[in-house]
Design an enzyme around this catalytic site. Sequence first.
Site, short mmCIF file in Angstrom:
data_model
loop_
_atom_site.label_atom_id
_atom_site.label_comp_id
_atom_site.label_asym_id
_atom_site.label_seq_id
_atom_site.Cartn_x
_atom_site.Cartn_y
_atom_site.Cartn_z
N TYR A 223 0.85 -1.19 0.00
CA TYR A 223 0.00 0.00 0.00
C TYR A 223 0.88 1.24 0.00
O TYR A 223 2.06 1.17 0.37
CB TYR A 223 -0.94 0.01 1.21
N HIS A 271 6.03 -0.30 1.81
CA HIS A 271 5.65 0.67 0.79
C HIS A 271 6.58 0.56 -0.44
O HIS A 271 7.75 0.22 -0.31
CB HIS A 271 5.74 2.09 1.34
#
Length: 295
Positions: A223, A271
């Site tokens: 994400y 990330h």
Amino acid sequence: MYFKRGKFRVHISPLLSITAIVLVSILLWNLSGYTFCHQESRLCACHKCLTDSDPWFNDIISESPKPLMSQKHKPSEEDFNWWKTITPIADVEEPRPDRCRRCAVVGNSGNLRGSQYGPLIDFHDIVIRVNRGRTKGFERDVGTKTTHRVMYPESSTRLDNKTHLLFFPFKTPDFLWLLKSLIPGENGAPNSNKIANKDLVSILHPAFMKYVHDVWLRKKAAYPSTGFLAVVLSLLMCDEVNVFGFGADSEGNWSHYFEILKNKRLKTGGHPGEEEYKMIVKLHMKKKIVFFKGW
């Protein structure tokens, strides 16, 4: 046509003709300039708006859903309707032709140390800071002004009564935490857990998170980071965007300017740090933002 006065006989027809041609040319030039300048409607009063003449940028930004939960743009999921009972939830203020709103998005990268960007950051109309990014003791490099702060529970810090909370929920318990942080204490007593002014809270829409992950980052990693979400959000909130404090250190870790990194194996966590950095550079190269890389 001739005009005679005393001993002088003047032929004025060519002179009048030339004057008329000059006047008509000036008028047509002004009208053509007006038409040209108004062929494309402007969304802001800046010298150059974010949406000016860039098909790539306009296509990608047009796919965005409304980024913040609000009374005007309600979520479709019934489970989220109770959010409206927490607080009057703000929406993104749309661009206006009579205003140029300049924003600084300030990340927490260690490259801000020694940058002396502080006065430049404070010059902006809106200063968006991320998570626990501190100002005290680092004013010369990061400034003092904070109008909006991006947070989720694990990165929370208390905000003053004038700072907007941009709440980025990544999981269901985050909403329960926000509720407890905003409701009054028992019998009307002050809430010792109060985190922000309940009238200055905006909640990032889950659809916007998914849009950034799918469209901007091509579904890389788990994400997006809160910092990159803030950068994309600023493209919808602001007319001009300057970005500070993003990027990994020489070993590929996301270090912070306000602390010593202890976990040297952190890298960029879950990330897509490299993909996010490349996209920020791309926006800079396309002159949609100005990216200040630090020192």
